[in-house]
Design a protein around this motif. Structure first.
Motif, mmCIF file in Angstrom:
data_model
loop_
_atom_site.group_PDB
_atom_site.id
_atom_site.type_symbol
_atom_site.label_atom_id
_atom_site.label_comp_id
_atom_site.label_asym_id
_atom_site.label_seq_id
_atom_site.Cartn_x
_atom_site.Cartn_y
_atom_site.Cartn_z
ATOM 1 N N THR A 102 0.788 -1.096 0.155
ATOM 2 C CA THR A 102 0.049 0.096 0.064
ATOM 3 C C THR A 102 0.904 1.395 0.146
ATOM 4 O OG1 THR A 102 -0.264 -0.196 2.315
ATOM 5 C CG2 THR A 102 -1.978 -1.035 1.395
ATOM 6 N N SER A 243 -9.197 -6.646 2.383
ATOM 7 C CA SER A 243 -9.615 -5.931 1.324
ATOM 8 C C SER A 243 -9.948 -4.543 1.680
ATOM 9 C CB SER A 243 -10.342 -6.675 0.668
ATOM 10 O OG SER A 243 -11.080 -5.961 -0.506
ATOM 11 N N ALA A 246 -7.314 -2.284 2.994
ATOM 12 C CA ALA A 246 -6.377 -1.490 1.911
ATOM 13 C C ALA A 246 -7.161 -0.502 1.393
ATOM 14 C CB ALA A 246 -6.102 -2.722 0.679
ATOM 15 N N SER A 269 -8.111 -3.223 -3.399
ATOM 16 C CA SER A 269 -7.924 -4.727 -3.518
ATOM 17 C C SER A 269 -9.369 -5.321 -4.387
ATOM 18 C CB SER A 269 -8.422 -5.242 -2.065
ATOM 19 O OG SER A 269 -8.526 -6.696 -2.067
ATOM 20 N N LEU A 313 -3.512 -6.909 -4.409
ATOM 21 C CA LEU A 313 -3.698 -5.616 -4.505
ATOM 22 C C LEU A 313 -3.193 -4.961 -5.979
ATOM 23 C CD1 LEU A 313 -2.205 -4.699 -0.993
ATOM 24 C CD2 LEU A 313 -4.608 -5.010 -1.391
#
Length: 325
Positions: A102, A243, A246, A269, A313
């Motif tokens: 990320t 998910s 993120a 995600s 991702l």
């Protein structure tokens, strides 16, 4: 041929032509959809809003009955995000390595901010204080039980709790709500705090919200994988929580990184649905690691010897979906 027979004949011909055209359109749309899922993830756009930055605490708010062993699956995952333990060769890749992906979103913004997350408090509401059927506003009410400054408050609902939209069009959600600027309820000024909700789908819709650990209710049918923590509901919650975490840090207030409508965005995600390892395609999660003893499938090692399955991702640097394995 009479006019009635001629009319009937023409009608049948038109219907056949319409049916052929319809079938072609359905086939074409299906092929395009599978191509998008497999090879061409949506390009996420930065909408110039803030990303979640600084030192952020993740608080867990448990609503309903969860065993201590079930709570440990989630809390170990959260602590694994910021684990600084140097993994051995046999314990890679890690949850922390997945989370580090990320950072690429932060590097691409002009503000060059950074993020550090840590495990916060756990709040138990085992007596269903708001009942067993919750609306969106009650999720926000539960999220507000945690501190409200520099936090992500995560509401986790038990398998016997119904939540608005759960199993129909979502397995969880994230958003923001007004909280006090100093972290206390009674304050004169307020700012936004981020929250997440994830439901346990074990008894309601595991085929939707705990795939690939349960047979899907539609689409390509393949045998379900063995859950790494031997709990289909909680291992499914980890996937959805990962998910949403993120998505929360990269689009906390609806003006960060996303594609599509702001009220139903594709995010870090969710832009890579159903992908957990290389070679994934609709109905197949990808080439994953497998525990030789239990046969469980996973792609990340966590704290306390945990194994987890985490979603791909979207990599903004390469405009592609990135997996750990």
């Amino acid at each position: 041929m009479s006019k009635n027979k001629m009319g009937s004949f023409v009608t049948k011909i038109v219907l056949k032509i319409f049916l052929l055209i319809s079938l072609f359109q359905i086939s074409l749309a299906g092929r395009k959809l599978s191509e998008v899922v497999e090879d061409h993830p949506q390009l996420l756009t930065y909408h110039n809003g803030p990303l979640l930055s600084g030192k952020i605490t993740i608080n867990l708010i448990w609503y309903g009955k969860f065993k201590p062993s079930e709570r440990a699956i989630i809390s170990d995952f959260v602590t694994s995000l910021s684990s600084r333990t140097t993994p051995s060769q046999n314990n890679q890749p890690t949850v922390a390595q997945w989370w580090k992906s990320t950072e690429k979103y932060y590097h691409l913004t002009s503000k060059k901010s950074s993020l550090s997350v840590s495990m916060g408090k756990q709040i138990l509401d085992e007596n269903y204080s708001l009942g067993k059927s919750l609306k969106n506003k009650q999720i926000v009410e539960l999220a507000s039980k945690g501190e409200q400054k520099n936090v992500i408050n995560v509401v986790l609902t038990a398998s016997d709790v119904a939540v608005e939209g759960f199993c129909m069009n979502r397995c969880g959600t994230h958003g923001s709500a007004l909280g006090s600027s100093n972290g206390h309820i009674k304050a004169k000024t307020y700012s936004k705090f981020a929250y997440i909700w994830v439901g346990n789908s074990q008894t309601k819709c595991p085929g939707q919200c705990a795939w690939p650990f349960h047979q899907p209710i539609y689409g390509p049918q393949s045998p379900p994988l063995v859950a790494p923590n031997n709990n289909v509901g909680l291992d499914g919650m980890v996937i959805n929580l990962a998910s949403l975490l993120a998505g929360t840090v990269t689009n906390p207030f609806g003006n960060g990184y996303f594609q599509g409508p702001a009220d139903a965005p594709l995010e870090a995600s969710s832009a890579c649905p159903g992908i957990y390892g290389k070679g994934a395609y609709p109905g197949y999660a990808g080439n994953l690691l497998q525990d030789p003893t239990t046969g469980a499938s996973y792609n990340a090692h966590g704290d306390n010897g945990r194994k987890y399955l985490l979603p791909a991702l979207y990599d903004p640097a390469t405009s592609s979906c990135s997996t750990l394995v």
